[in-house]
Design an enzyme around this catalytic site. Structure first.
Site, mmCIF file in Angstrom:
data_model
loop_
_atom_site.group_PDB
_atom_site.id
_atom_site.type_symbol
_atom_site.label_atom_id
_atom_site.label_comp_id
_atom_site.label_asym_id
_atom_site.label_seq_id
_atom_site.Cartn_x
_atom_site.Cartn_y
_atom_site.Cartn_z
ATOM 1 N N ASN A 130 0.807 -1.206 0.000
ATOM 2 C CA ASN A 130 0.000 0.000 0.000
ATOM 3 C C ASN A 130 0.851 1.272 0.000
ATOM 4 O O ASN A 130 0.986 1.940 -1.028
ATOM 5 C CB ASN A 130 -0.962 -0.014 1.186
ATOM 6 C CG ASN A 130 -2.067 1.021 1.077
ATOM 7 O OD1 ASN A 130 -1.958 1.955 0.287
ATOM 8 N ND2 ASN A 130 -3.108 0.870 1.851
ATOM 9 N N ASP A 131 1.472 1.589 1.126
ATOM 10 C CA ASP A 131 2.207 2.847 1.221
ATOM 11 C C ASP A 131 3.349 2.955 0.197
ATOM 12 O O ASP A 131 3.645 4.038 -0.286
ATOM 13 C CB ASP A 131 2.766 3.027 2.632
ATOM 14 C CG ASP A 131 1.648 3.189 3.663
ATOM 15 O OD1 ASP A 131 0.590 3.737 3.292
ATOM 16 O OD2 ASP A 131 1.831 2.761 4.811
#
Lengths: 94, 464
Positions: B390-391
């Site tokens: 994600n990040d």
């Protein structure tokens, strides 16, 4: 004389750090986990100190501490090298 | 005998160096590990002949218990559990240094043959402190990775002043010890406080910062071995410890760079605050509708593609999806498509975590590329498939100055023609922020547990 002896050990330590830096920067990211577990096993070299403590002639508190240290360091060495080998065995190229 | 032992230690040190040198390529890595193990074997055997080693029963008992436990751990731990395993091993190394330091202290206190002097006093204190911090710190890290201790950032009142106070207290106590080494309670206090400090230092570090914590503890375990080497005046321990210390430091720096954060920031456990109450909370990304896609549509999309880059993250490890990913890779390759893997430096819970999982699933290591190697290839790629990351793929890191992850190097997945994101839900990543990537026009959300979702996709592609 005594501080000179200590200085010689520092000497060895500093040079070994430099060797370490040179070697480790060449390890590719793919192998970073095996590098950690393998170097971990190497840090189990404390086992040498544990042997010296556990092998004292007279049984004292030092012996008990040495025995526990022996167990810890052996886990570190045996576990570290075996798990690294297990991982590296899996890295194959088609 | 002394000469033979020293020469053997030199040989062992050289084997360690050649061992690590061989880790520079997956082709020679296994041999390297064997060379290092051989060096260790030599070091152990010659130490048994040391003139001070007179009884063997405790040594043998230690070997048997430790050896069996170590072997059991090495063969029983699943590949997804490697971060915990390494964390635990770090701890045992640190614990051994602590105990040997303490044992040496009692040896000097109880036997007239050995006497205290300033340099042994200093080194005993160092061995105790570094060993103890490594020991409990690693146990906490293990607990966090295993899910026994909360993986969240733990804040407690007066955190930084307390740690600073303890550290200064330790150094002051150490100085007193050097002045009067006969104070047994002082030695035990130093060890005890250092054990507490290890807990307090690692407790605030959050789950996704574990790559940094584990690398740092790895470095400590090496330094602890070196410190014990200073106590014993043994070059072999000093050299081996220094090599490991250097290794851990380098990995720590690589991990920090991968997150664009300073070591200080990670150790203080800073990120979550920024995500929760910093300016980031107000930066709501261009919210809109995400486009969801099902396995059938996705299979057709893959069928039309000619190049695919798969981006694995911690979610793949959690879902144990690596074998399904292997099936997908084989399936796509059978259809003549180019498949590669893009691996962010901090993907997973330790350096190289993703590579080990993919290797376990028998994915060829030449398909696994680092961020630097592959980042320029995304514009020429048809599909970037993100599995459980994600990040590290959030484009806000490139342009949104108010984002807590601004400046963090990311994989440029949004430059691919289509980005497919497999996620269980729309939950935020570790940094606690929304990912604007999901709302991009070329982004498709493929919801579901990574393992099931990828397996379903494989079946659909097969049926085309």
């Amino acid at each position: 004389m005594e501080s000179l002896g200590l200085l010689m050990l520092v000497y060895v330590f500093v040079l070994a750090i430099f060797v370490g830096f040179e070697l480790i920067t060449k390890v590719p990211p793919t192998l970073h986990t095996p590098l950690m577990s393998g170097s971990n096993a190497i840090s189990g070299i404390t086992i040498v100190g544990a042997i010296l403590s556990a092998g004292l002639h007279e049984f004292t508190v030092s012996t008990i501490l040495g025995l526990i240290a022996m167990i810890f360091a052996t886990i570190n060495v045996v576990g570290g090298f075996l798990v690294t080998d297990r991982m590296l065995k899996m890295f194959k190229k088609k | 005998m002394r000469i033979i032992i020293e020469i053997s230690y030199l040989v062992a040190s050289i084997l360690f160096i050649f061992g690590i040198k061989n880790l520079s390529s997956p082709k020679t890595a296994r041999k390297g590990n064997f060379l290092a193990a051989l060096g260790m074997f030599i070091a152990i055997v010659v130490t048994l002949f040391d003139q001070h080693v007179l009884t063997y029963e405790w040594i043998i008992i230690g070997f048997i218990i430790g050896g069996l436990t170590g072997a059991l751990m090495a063969y029983k731990t699943p590949m997804t559990g490697m971060p915990q395993m390494v964390g635990l091993l770090n701890g045992f190394g640190g614990g051994a240094s602590l105990l040997v330091g303490l044992s040496e202290y009692y040896k000097m206190k109880n036997f007239p043959t050995w006497t205290f002097n300033v340099s042994t006093d200093i080194t005993i204190v160092l061995s105790l402190i570094i060993g103890a911090v490594t020991f409990t710190g690693s146990l906490i890290a293990f607990g966090k990775l295993q899910g026994i201790v909360t993986g969240r950032v733990v804040k407690y009142p007066g955190q930084h002043p307390l740690n600073l106070f303890l550290l200064i207290g330790l150094l002051a106590a150490g100085a007193f010890f050097v002045i009067d080494p006969n104070l047994e309670w002082l030695v035990l206090t130093i060890g005890g406080v250092a054990l507490v400090l290890g807990v307090l230092l690692v407790l605030p570090i959050g789950g996704a910062d574990m790559p940094v914590a584990i690398s740092l503890l790895n470095s400590y375990s090496g330094l602890a071995a070196s410190a014990t080497g200073f106590v014993l005046q043994n070059n072999q321990l000093i050299i081996a410890g220094a090599l490991v210390g250097a290794s851990g430091i380098i990995l720590t720096l690589i991990m920090c760079r991968g997150m664009n954060r300073s070591l200080m920031n990670v150790v203080m456990g800073g990120w979550e605050t920024a995500g929760a109450e910093g300016p980031a909370a107000s930066t709501t990304s261009p919210k809109g509708q995400v486009k969801a896609v099902d396995s059938e549509e996705l299979a057709m999309l893959f069928d039309a593609a000619s190049s695919v880059i798969i981006v694995p993250g911690y979610g793949m490890a959690v879902a144990q999806a690596q074998h399904a990913v292997r099936d997908l890779t084989n399936q796509l390759e059978a259809k003549g498509k180019k498949v590669r893997f893009a691996i962010h430096p901090v993907a997973g819970r330790m350096p190289g975590h993703m590579n080990v999982l993919l290797a376990e699933a028998q994915i060829s290591y030449d398909l696994m590329l680092s961020m630097e190697e592959i980042n320029d290839d995304f514009p020429n790629t048809d599909i970037a498939l993100i599995i459980g990351a994600n990040d590290v793929v959030n484009p806000a890191a490139r342009h949104d100055k108010s984002s807590p992850i601004y400046g963090m190097p990311i994989l440029n997945v949004d430059y691919a023609k289509t980005v497919v994101i497999n996620k269980r839900s729309m939950n935020v990543g570790y940094a606690g922020i929304d990912n604007e990537l999901f709302f991009y026009p070329n982004a498709l959300m493929y919801f579901g547990d990574a393992k099931d979702a990828v397996a379903k996709l494989v079946t659909e592609i097969k049926h085309l």
